[in-house]
Design an enzyme around this catalytic site. Structure first.
Site, PDB file in Angstrom:
ATOM      1  N   TYR A  80      19.771  79.067   0.893  1.00 12.39           N
ATOM      2  CA  TYR A  80      19.076  78.471   1.830  1.00 12.39           C
ATOM      3  C   TYR A  80      20.181  78.036   3.008  1.00 12.39           C
ATOM      4  CZ  TYR A  80      20.543  73.530   1.115  1.00 12.39           C
ATOM      5  OH  TYR A  80      21.227  72.331   1.051  1.00 12.39           O
ATOM      6  N   ARG A  81      21.319  77.977   2.822  1.00 16.98           N
ATOM      7  CA  ARG A  81      22.164  77.607   3.548  1.00 16.98           C
ATOM      8  C   ARG A  81      23.881  78.233   3.323  1.00 16.98           C
ATOM      9  NH1 ARG A  81      23.217  71.104   3.013  1.00 16.98           N
ATOM     10  NH2 ARG A  81      24.562  70.697   4.809  1.00 16.98           N
TER      11      ARG A  81
ATOM     12  N   TYR B  33      30.133  73.954   3.161  1.00 17.24           N
ATOM     13  CA  TYR B  33      29.765  74.789   3.995  1.00 17.24           C
ATOM     14  C   TYR B  33      30.327  74.934   5.349  1.00 17.24           C
ATOM     15  CZ  TYR B  33      25.638  74.160   1.170  1.00 17.24           C
ATOM     16  OH  TYR B  33      24.595  73.933   0.125  1.00 17.24           O
TER      17      TYR B  33
HETATM   18  P1  FAD Z   1      27.450  67.876  10.152  1.00 16.35           P
HETATM   19  O1  FAD Z   1      28.408  68.637   9.602  1.00 16.35           O
HETATM   20  O2  FAD Z   1      27.514  66.994  11.195  1.00 16.35           O
HETATM   21  O3  FAD Z   1      26.175  69.019  10.744  1.00 16.35           O
HETATM   22  C1  FAD Z   1      26.003  70.199   9.874  1.00 16.35           C
HETATM   23  C2  FAD Z   1      25.914  71.318  10.608  1.00 16.35           C
HETATM   24  O4  FAD Z   1      24.592  71.075  11.494  1.00 16.35           O
HETATM   25  C3  FAD Z   1      26.890  71.507  11.545  1.00 16.35           C
HETATM   26  O5  FAD Z   1      27.814  72.179  11.114  1.00 16.35           O
HETATM   27  C4  FAD Z   1      26.142  72.200  12.891  1.00 16.35           C
HETATM   28  O6  FAD Z   1      25.832  73.667  12.716  1.00 16.35           O
HETATM   29  C5  FAD Z   1      24.694  71.648  12.867  1.00 16.35           C
HETATM   30  N1  FAD Z   1      24.582  70.527  13.797  1.00 16.35           N
HETATM   31  C6  FAD Z   1      25.058  69.151  13.697  1.00 16.35           C
HETATM   32  N2  FAD Z   1      24.724  68.336  14.413  1.00 16.35           N
HETATM   33  C7  FAD Z   1      24.308  69.028  15.392  1.00 16.35           C
HETATM   34  C8  FAD Z   1      23.734  68.712  16.479  1.00 16.35           C
HETATM   35  N3  FAD Z   1      23.601  67.517  17.298  1.00 16.35           N
HETATM   36  N4  FAD Z   1      23.133  69.818  17.331  1.00 16.35           N
HETATM   37  C9  FAD Z   1      23.025  70.841  17.078  1.00 16.35           C
HETATM   38  N5  FAD Z   1      23.456  71.465  15.849  1.00 16.35           N
HETATM   39  C10 FAD Z   1      23.990  70.339  14.867  1.00 16.35           C
HETATM   40  N6  FAD Z   1      24.357  68.382   1.011  1.00 16.35           N
HETATM   41  C11 FAD Z   1      22.968  68.191   0.819  1.00 16.35           C
HETATM   42  O7  FAD Z   1      22.256  68.563   1.632  1.00 16.35           O
HETATM   43  N7  FAD Z   1      22.539  67.385  -0.363  1.00 16.35           N
HETATM   44  C12 FAD Z   1      23.432  67.008  -1.177  1.00 16.35           C
HETATM   45  O8  FAD Z   1      22.870  66.132  -2.045  1.00 16.35           O
HETATM   46  C13 FAD Z   1      24.918  67.340  -1.026  1.00 16.35           C
HETATM   47  N8  FAD Z   1      25.518  66.701  -1.892  1.00 16.35           N
HETATM   48  C14 FAD Z   1      27.004  67.148  -1.923  1.00 16.35           C
HETATM   49  C15 FAD Z   1      27.891  66.449  -2.871  1.00 16.35           C
HETATM   50  C16 FAD Z   1      29.170  66.954  -2.638  1.00 16.35           C
HETATM   51  C17 FAD Z   1      30.278  66.624  -3.765  1.00 16.35           C
HETATM   52  C18 FAD Z   1      29.624  67.701  -1.541  1.00 16.35           C
HETATM   53  C19 FAD Z   1      31.213  67.962  -1.272  1.00 16.35           C
HETATM   54  C20 FAD Z   1      28.906  67.931  -0.447  1.00 16.35           C
HETATM   55  C21 FAD Z   1      27.382  67.869  -0.806  1.00 16.35           C
HETATM   56  N9  FAD Z   1      26.580  68.274   0.236  1.00 16.35           N
HETATM   57  C22 FAD Z   1      25.113  67.832   0.011  1.00 16.35           C
HETATM   58  C23 FAD Z   1      26.742  68.678   1.480  1.00 16.35           C
HETATM   59  C24 FAD Z   1      27.237  68.088   2.741  1.00 16.35           C
HETATM   60  O9  FAD Z   1      28.317  67.218   2.309  1.00 16.35           O
HETATM   61  C25 FAD Z   1      26.008  67.367   3.336  1.00 16.35           C
HETATM   62  O10 FAD Z   1      25.106  68.173   3.653  1.00 16.35           O
HETATM   63  C26 FAD Z   1      26.484  66.651   4.462  1.00 16.35           C
HETATM   64  O11 FAD Z   1      25.293  65.715   4.879  1.00 16.35           O
HETATM   65  C27 FAD Z   1      26.427  67.267   5.688  1.00 16.35           C
HETATM   66  O12 FAD Z   1      27.501  67.215   6.632  1.00 16.35           O
HETATM   67  P2  FAD Z   1      26.901  66.261   7.927  1.00 16.35           P
HETATM   68  O13 FAD Z   1      25.734  65.483   7.633  1.00 16.35           O
HETATM   69  O14 FAD Z   1      28.007  65.141   8.562  1.00 16.35           O
HETATM   70  O15 FAD Z   1      26.337  67.201   9.102  1.00 16.35           O
HETATM   71  C1  EUG Z   2      24.073  69.172  -3.375  1.00 15.46           C
HETATM   72  C2  EUG Z   2      25.108  69.857  -2.889  1.00 15.46           C
HETATM   73  C3  EUG Z   2      24.724  70.888  -1.685  1.00 15.46           C
HETATM   74  C4  EUG Z   2      23.627  71.128  -1.252  1.00 15.46           C
HETATM   75  C5  EUG Z   2      22.514  70.213  -1.784  1.00 15.46           C
HETATM   76  C6  EUG Z   2      22.582  69.623  -2.952  1.00 15.46           C
HETATM   77  C7  EUG Z   2      24.216  68.642  -4.528  1.00 15.46           C
HETATM   78  C8  EUG Z   2      25.283  68.629  -5.502  1.00 15.46           C
HETATM   79  C9  EUG Z   2      27.086  71.721  -1.537  1.00 15.46           C
HETATM   80  O1  EUG Z   2      25.665  71.719  -1.201  1.00 15.46           O
HETATM   81  O2  EUG Z   2      23.418  72.012  -0.166  1.00 15.46           O
HETATM   82  C10 EUG Z   2      25.216  67.838  -6.599  1.00 15.46           C
END
Ligand code: FAD
Ligand code: EUG
Length: 534
Positions: free
Chosen positions: A463-464, A113
């Site tokens: 959703y995102r 994202y």
């Molecule tokens: P950040 O990057 O820190 O924050 C996300 C966004 O929230 C920021 O860009 C900003 O817009 C906002 N934000 C953050 N902090 C603040 C703040 N303090 N104040 C205001 N706004 C803020 N995602 C899922 O949800 N579920 C999964 O199971 C999942 N599986 C994944 C699997 C793989 C292999 C990969 C590559 C990705 C996956 N993701 C998943 C997506 C992502 O990796 C996660 O959602 C991850 O937790 C987001 O990064 P972060 O928690 O460091 O958030």
């Molecule tokens: C997953 C990945 C996501 C998300 C929620 C779940 C899990 C993948 C890439 O973003 O938003 C297996």
């Protein structure tokens, strides 16, 4: 003018709009005084081009690790790491003075994202998690936590394990390195009954775009002891407008922990499991999109079905036995269905996806799922496409067909999972591509661009999203002549008149920057005509 000042050139910096090098340097000088020089890094073109892009555990904060446009499209001008709420407030006030946009991240692992990188080039990344990374409180009796933005799932899990709170579980998404606060704020998802992360939060502390600090819910009542217990407090409930938004910077977040959990299954396709184990080349010589027969063969080889439900039952054993009987007798009516328990499956010589999912379903953070990123190349990248669907077979099939058609057209194997929510499915489509190949990037980007409009035409919305598609998605949530976007813009202009906080997040641009060409339009009209131009 001193010689030093004279030599400051615009070209030396990644300047945000409306800011020249001189005032950018002045802004950085003042901000440096707030956080200390070791906590402010200016990004230069030279610094941007190291040999390595970084990786999951050494994340670049100035650009998207998984860039799908150019590496420097979403590029930050600087990274600042504040150490306190007061630092954040002071930085925000200076940002207003100099018109320097800020892009807050918590851990910045928003992979798929946009990663840590800002939507608007030249924004300053505000790394909220680098130093503000404490577990501020655990309430054992009520099973709640109060966290700073830098607390990752790994660190929260470790904290609970090491400080006498083993009876409290957390809900981790697939990767444990993300921020509990950041993931909840972007409304991310996990796999236990507490998987709907934003609805499990309780109470926020927020720095507003003018530098003022507020606490939501019960937090606005001084000396209260219910900030993490009652979500609403008194009057309008503002928390929602601080999620996926650019209306405030969250400095503390309350979250509910799991004392005694239930069940939230996912339904994953064959290839996501296959890709966790090995690259495509190990299964097939084909460079093309795999045929149905080839996918059948892979399913057979790794011992899974074409669709695989991973779930867990929680609670006392007699209840679990009873629940399992009900589930078994229902699911086993599906032709060809079979089931396995993790305990009955050999872990040697290699743990199976079943064992990996078991950890996730127990709230133990891990990074197994990084494996499938490399499906077609080493150091593979991900673009997430995540439309919401009703929980019906007809909708799931329609979405699957919709995606497969475009993936076939653009040369990608379908990898995906359906995450069952309270009343809906998050269909998570995982487009893996090779960022080092411009053609792969172009196909990935165009494919998702078309799918957003395909989905909207069928009544589905995401959703995102990745930063590259924020404007497009805002344009399809366009009921009543875009009244939602106009409402968001009204809020934005009232709360952030100088337009300094995360311009462009979720397609919301401040007045100062609106309609000046920063919005990303569709790269060309969609082939069968977009349903929804703004
Ligand atoms: P950040 O990057 O820190 O924050 C996300 C966004 O929230 C920021 O860009 C900003 O817009 C906002 N934000 C953050 N902090 C603040 C703040 N303090 N104040 C205001 N706004 C803020 N995602 C899922 O949800 N579920 C999964 O199971 C999942 N599986 C994944 C699997 C793989 C292999 C990969 C590559 C990705 C996956 N993701 C998943 C997506 C992502 O990796 C996660 O959602 C991850 O937790 C987001 O990064 P972060 O928690 O460091 O958030
Ligand atoms: C997953 C990945 C996501 C998300 C929620 C779940 C899990 C993948 C890439 O973003 O938003 C297996």
């Amino acid at each position: 003018m001193s010689p030093a000042q004279e030599s400051i050139k615009d070209a030396d910096f990644i300047l945000p709009p409306d800011v020249d090098a001189k005032s950018f340097v002045a802004a950085m000088d003042e901000m440096r005084k707030v956080v200390g020089s070791e906590n402010l890094e200016i990004i230069t073109a030279a610094k941007m081009m190291p040999d390595s892009d970084g990786h999951y555990f050494n994340l670049p904060r100035e650009h998207d690790l998984f860039y799908c446009l150019e590496k420097d499209t979403f590029l930050a001008s600087a990274v600042i790491v504040p150490g306190s709420v007061e630092d954040v407030s002071a930085i925000v006030k200076l940002a207003n003075k100099y018109l320097v946009p800020l892009w807050p991240i918590s851990r910045g692992r928003n992979l798929g994202y946009g990663g840590a990188a800002p939507r608007l080039r030249g924004s300053v990344v505000l790394d909220m998690g680098g130093r503000m990374n404490k577990v501020l409180n655990i309430d054992d009796e009520h099973a709640t936590a109060l966290l700073e933005p830098g607390v990752s799932y790994f660190s929260l899990y470790g904290y609970l394990q090491n400080n006498g709170h083993k009876h409290l579980w957390i809900d981790s998404p697939d990767l444990g390195g993300g921020s509990v606060v950041g993931n909840a704020l972007d409304r991310g998802a996990g796999y236990t009954p507490y998987g709907e992360h934003f609805s499990m939060h309780c109470g926020m502390e927020v720095v507003l775009p003018n530098g003022e600090i507020i606490r939501t819910g019960m937090g606005s009542l001084p000396e209260n002891n219910t900030w993490q217990l009652f979500q609403y407090g008194y009057g309008p409930y503002p928390d929602g407008i601080f999620s996926q938004s650019n209306f405030g910077i969250v400095t503390k977040l309350g979250i509910w922990l799991m004392p005694d959990p239930g069940n939230a299954p996912t339904i994953r396709n064959t290839l996501i499991d296959a890709a966790v184990y090995a690259q495509k080349a190990e299964y097939s010589l084909s460079k093309e999109v795999l045929t149905e027969t080839e996918v059948d063969e892979i399913a057979k080889k790794i011992g899974v079905g074409r669709w695989n439900i991973y779930g867990a039952l929680y609670g006392p054993e007699p209840m679990r036995k009873l629940q399992w009987e009900v589930i078994r007798s229902t699911l086993m009516t599906v032709p060809g269905a079979s089931f396995q328990f993790a305990a009955d499956v050999e872990k040697e010589p290699k743990a199976k996806v079943l064992h990996m999912r078991e950890e996730t379903l127990k709230g133990i953070p891990n990074t197994y799922e990084l494996g499938w990123l490399d499906w077609t190349c080493k150091n593979g990248s991900l673009l997430g496409f995540s439309p919401i669907s009703p929980v019906t077979g007809a909708d799931a099939s329609r979405q699957y067909e919709m995606v497969k058609r475009r993936f076939h057209e653009f040369g990608f194997d379908y990898i995906g999972t359906f995450v069952v929510g309270w009343r809906e499915l998050h269909h998570i489509v995982c487009l893996t591509f090779d960022k080092t190949d411009p053609d792969s990037r172009r196909r990935a980007h165009r494919c998702i661009e078309l799918l957003i409009d395909d989905a909207a035409k069928l009544g589905y919305g995401e959703y995102r999203t990745h930063t590259a598609f924020m404007d497009q998605i805002a344009s399809v949530y366009n009921w009543n002549n875009n009244s939602t976007l106009r409402f968001n813009e009204t809020l934005k202009d009232a709360l952030d008149p100088n337009g300094i906080l995360a311009p462009g997040k979720s397609g919301i641009w401040p007045k100062r920057l609106r309609n000046r060409g920063f919005e990303i339009q569709r790269s060309s009209p969609t082939s069968d005509g977009a349903s929804s131009k703004p």
